[in-house]
Design a protein around this motif. Structure first.
Motif, mmCIF file in Angstrom:
data_model
loop_
_atom_site.group_PDB
_atom_site.id
_atom_site.type_symbol
_atom_site.label_atom_id
_atom_site.label_comp_id
_atom_site.label_asym_id
_atom_site.label_seq_id
_atom_site.Cartn_x
_atom_site.Cartn_y
_atom_site.Cartn_z
ATOM 1 N N TYR A 170 0.849 -1.186 0.000
ATOM 2 C CA TYR A 170 0.000 0.000 0.000
ATOM 3 C C TYR A 170 0.890 1.244 0.000
ATOM 4 C CZ TYR A 170 -3.785 3.130 1.408
ATOM 5 O OH TYR A 170 -4.712 4.131 1.468
ATOM 6 N N LYS A 171 0.739 2.094 -0.989
ATOM 7 C CA LYS A 171 1.642 3.228 -1.149
ATOM 8 C C LYS A 171 1.248 4.381 -0.225
ATOM 9 C CE LYS A 171 2.692 2.145 -5.961
ATOM 10 N NZ LYS A 171 2.663 2.618 -7.365
ATOM 11 N N VAL A 172 2.220 4.845 0.538
ATOM 12 C CA VAL A 172 2.029 6.017 1.388
ATOM 13 C C VAL A 172 3.220 6.953 1.151
ATOM 14 C CG1 VAL A 172 0.727 4.782 3.144
ATOM 15 C CG2 VAL A 172 3.202 4.955 3.362
ATOM 16 N N PRO A 173 3.061 8.238 1.421
ATOM 17 C CA PRO A 173 4.171 9.158 1.229
ATOM 18 C C PRO A 173 5.358 8.835 2.147
ATOM 19 C CG PRO A 173 2.103 10.356 1.394
ATOM 20 C CD PRO A 173 1.811 8.941 1.776
ATOM 21 N N LEU A 174 6.537 9.153 1.681
ATOM 22 C CA LEU A 174 7.763 8.997 2.465
ATOM 23 C C LEU A 174 8.187 10.380 2.950
ATOM 24 C CD1 LEU A 174 9.751 6.473 0.243
ATOM 25 C CD2 LEU A 174 8.537 6.002 2.371
ATOM 26 N N ILE A 175 8.217 10.540 4.262
ATOM 27 C CA ILE A 175 8.569 11.824 4.873
ATOM 28 C C ILE A 175 9.964 11.705 5.478
ATOM 29 C CG2 ILE A 175 7.857 13.636 6.466
ATOM 30 C CD1 ILE A 175 5.701 12.990 4.407
ATOM 31 N N GLY A 176 10.878 12.553 5.053
ATOM 32 C CA GLY A 176 12.229 12.545 5.611
ATOM 33 C C GLY A 176 12.337 13.510 6.771
ATOM 34 N N ILE A 177 13.121 13.141 7.782
ATOM 35 C CA ILE A 177 13.356 14.029 8.920
ATOM 36 C C ILE A 177 14.864 14.147 9.139
ATOM 37 C CG2 ILE A 177 13.127 12.154 10.630
ATOM 38 C CD1 ILE A 177 11.818 14.263 12.499
ATOM 39 N N ASN A 178 15.343 15.377 9.270
ATOM 40 C CA ASN A 178 16.781 15.620 9.406
ATOM 41 C C ASN A 178 17.087 16.096 10.821
ATOM 42 O OD1 ASN A 178 19.440 15.766 8.261
ATOM 43 N ND2 ASN A 178 19.266 17.983 8.353
ATOM 44 N N PHE A 179 17.487 15.160 11.672
ATOM 45 C CA PHE A 179 17.785 15.481 13.060
ATOM 46 C C PHE A 179 19.099 16.257 13.182
ATOM 47 C CE2 PHE A 179 15.111 11.708 14.584
ATOM 48 C CZ PHE A 179 14.111 12.524 15.066
ATOM 49 N N ASP A 180 19.283 16.871 14.331
ATOM 50 C CA ASP A 180 20.506 17.603 14.675
ATOM 51 C C ASP A 180 21.517 16.595 15.210
ATOM 52 O OD1 ASP A 180 22.448 19.304 15.615
ATOM 53 O OD2 ASP A 180 21.259 20.121 17.258
ATOM 54 N N TYR A 181 22.468 16.201 14.349
ATOM 55 C CA TYR A 181 23.457 15.206 14.744
ATOM 56 C C TYR A 181 24.652 15.845 15.431
ATOM 57 C CZ TYR A 181 20.852 12.241 11.524
ATOM 58 O OH TYR A 181 19.866 11.553 10.887
ATOM 59 N N ARG A 182 25.294 15.101 16.324
ATOM 60 C CA ARG A 182 26.556 15.521 16.922
ATOM 61 C C ARG A 182 27.696 14.895 16.119
ATOM 62 N NH1 ARG A 182 21.878 16.888 19.570
ATOM 63 N NH2 ARG A 182 22.283 17.840 21.586
ATOM 64 N N TYR A 183 28.789 15.612 16.010
ATOM 65 C CA TYR A 183 29.884 15.149 15.172
ATOM 66 C C TYR A 183 31.142 14.885 15.981
ATOM 67 C CZ TYR A 183 27.033 16.211 11.127
ATOM 68 O OH TYR A 183 26.023 16.211 10.207
ATOM 69 N N GLU A 184 32.017 14.061 15.409
ATOM 70 C CA GLU A 184 33.277 13.671 16.048
ATOM 71 C C GLU A 184 34.104 14.892 16.411
ATOM 72 O OE1 GLU A 184 36.090 11.417 17.617
ATOM 73 O OE2 GLU A 184 34.587 10.340 16.458
ATOM 74 N N SER A 185 34.196 15.815 15.482
ATOM 75 C CA SER A 185 35.011 17.011 15.664
ATOM 76 C C SER A 185 34.120 18.235 15.699
ATOM 77 C CB SER A 185 36.017 17.130 14.511
ATOM 78 O OG SER A 185 36.657 18.381 14.530
ATOM 79 N N ARG A 186 34.511 19.236 16.455
ATOM 80 C CA ARG A 186 33.796 20.504 16.454
ATOM 81 C C ARG A 186 34.198 21.348 15.251
ATOM 82 N NH1 ARG A 186 29.721 18.907 19.390
ATOM 83 N NH2 ARG A 186 30.211 18.486 21.550
ATOM 84 N N ASP A 187 35.152 20.856 14.480
ATOM 85 C CA ASP A 187 35.579 21.552 13.269
ATOM 86 C C ASP A 187 34.596 21.220 12.150
ATOM 87 O OD1 ASP A 187 36.762 22.560 11.028
ATOM 88 O OD2 ASP A 187 38.543 21.287 11.112
ATOM 89 N N PRO A 188 33.882 22.222 11.605
ATOM 90 C CA PRO A 188 32.875 21.944 10.564
ATOM 91 C C PRO A 188 33.437 21.248 9.327
ATOM 92 C CG PRO A 188 32.614 24.162 11.421
ATOM 93 C CD PRO A 188 33.901 23.639 11.976
ATOM 94 N N SER A 189 34.761 21.340 9.114
ATOM 95 C CA SER A 189 35.343 20.676 7.945
ATOM 96 C C SER A 189 35.450 19.173 8.142
ATOM 97 C CB SER A 189 36.725 21.265 7.632
ATOM 98 O OG SER A 189 37.624 20.987 8.691
ATOM 99 N N ASN A 190 35.364 18.721 9.392
ATOM 100 C CA ASN A 190 35.428 17.288 9.695
ATOM 101 C C ASN A 190 34.011 16.798 9.939
ATOM 102 O OD1 ASN A 190 35.750 14.727 10.683
ATOM 103 N ND2 ASN A 190 37.329 15.243 12.166
ATOM 104 N N GLN A 191 33.464 16.067 8.982
ATOM 105 C CA GLN A 191 32.059 15.667 9.085
ATOM 106 C C GLN A 191 31.894 14.182 9.405
ATOM 107 O OE1 GLN A 191 29.300 17.294 6.338
ATOM 108 N NE2 GLN A 191 30.427 19.196 6.053
ATOM 109 N N GLU A 192 32.872 13.638 10.120
ATOM 110 C CA GLU A 192 32.736 12.264 10.571
ATOM 111 C C GLU A 192 31.794 12.236 11.782
ATOM 112 O OE1 GLU A 192 33.938 9.430 9.243
ATOM 113 O OE2 GLU A 192 34.593 10.695 7.590
#
Length: 324
Positions: free
Chosen positions: A60-82
């Motif tokens: 049964y087809k229903v819409p797919l809704i994406g949610i983008n949570f606020d993730y924490r990252y390994e480094s506080r440096d925005p260039s490091n997105q691990e």
């Protein structure tokens, strides 16, 4: 609700791939909040988007809704997105899952590693609450009471990229509403004068007559608030359509662009799935409105495009009419 249509049994290998292709995420929360009922760590299965789409085509087809949570990252440096770990509250995850299901859609948890091209298959987007964004995004100095953390810049840029890459309907919640305002050129009040009355507090929220939010929610609703910032200068192309009954602070905004459905609320309508928060039942209608817009968007996206009609000058029309 309409009964689910009967579908033929799918190929066994497709069913097998749906059953086994899943990703396990550990969700953790570092500090306990006084007003949240549950702050437990949790592990849950995140089904990949390709699997959700395959399953949707078979059932049964229903819409797919994406949610983008606020993730924490390994480094506080925005260039490091691990990604170090995905920290979120079990309560939030479960509330969104239940609310979206009750609204008639399926929820997809967007991962930092998902490509923008892949996310274009979503039918709508939710940008939920988050930590404070840096005031540099709207040209101000950081307030002393800001709860900004450096890796929030990664979240802001990721939300910005997803929002611009997709043209689907969008619902911003709390920090998500603030993001929409800042992205479109507005500013924020970095710390409200009566902030304590908007944190862990159920407010009466009034909708502007004739607005989308009024048509969906009615004149008033009860909403659980957990914010200390608010709308400053309103972004161009938006209008305020909800305010709290006590101070008149903006609590809901809507885009005036007829080409894309974009709206946001600063309270937490997902709390409607948890009776302990005493929210109005009509909060669920916000998500049903998003699902309705998602269905319309999907139909437009999937329908074959008609070739544009050729432009004819008045003289050409006159000549052509002689052969009709």
């Amino acid at each position: 609700p309409n009964p689910k249509p009967q579908t033929p049994n799918p190929e066994p290998e497709i069913v097998a791939s749906i059953q086994i292709r899943a990703e396990t995420l550990d969700l953790k929360f570092k500090q306990k909040s006084k007003c949240l009922k549950s702050c437990n760590s949790m592990t849950f299965t995140r089904v990949p988007l390709s699997v959700l789409i395959a399953r949707n085509k078979l059932t049964y087809k229903v819409p797919l809704i994406g949610i983008n949570f606020d993730y924490r990252y390994e480094s506080r440096d925005p260039s490091n997105q691990e990604v170090k770990q995905i920290e979120y509250i079990e309560e939030f995850v479960n509330e969104f899952k239940k609310t979206i299901k009750d609204a008639g859609a399926e929820l997809y948890f967007i991962h930092p590693g998902d490509s923008l091209e892949k996310l274009k298959q979503l039918d709508a987007l939710i940008i939920p609450g988050s930590r404070d964004f840096h005031s540099k995004h709207y040209g101000e100095e950081l307030h002393k009471d800001s709860r900004y953390e450096p890796d929030t810049d990664i979240h802001f840029e990721r939300c910005k990229a997803i929002y611009k890459a997709l043209d689907c309907p969008v619902l911003g919640i709390c920090g998500g509403m603030q993001f929409l305002n800042v992205l479109h050129g507005g500013t924020l009040v970095q710390h409200l004068d009566h902030a304590e009355q908007h944190q862990c507090h159920v407010n009466i929220i009034r909708q502007e007559k004739g607005s989308r939010l009024e048509k969906v929610l009615g004149a008033e609703c009860r909403g659980f608030c957990y914010h200390h910032q608010g709308i400053g200068k309103l972004a161009k192309g938006f209008r305020v359509t909800s305010v709290d009954s006590e101070h008149g602070y903006p609590h809901g905004i809507e885009s005036t662009d007829p080409g894309r459905t974009v709206f946001g609320v600063i309270w937490h309508p997902e709390k409607v799935s948890n009776p302990e928060y005493n929210c109005s039942p009509n909060n669920l209608l916000l998500f049903k409105e998003l699902v309705s817009e998602a269905e319309k968007f999907r139909q437009r996206r999937n329908s074959p495009r008609k070739a544009p009609k050729p432009h004819l000058s008045p003289r050409s029309k006159q000549v052509a009419s002689q052969f009709l």
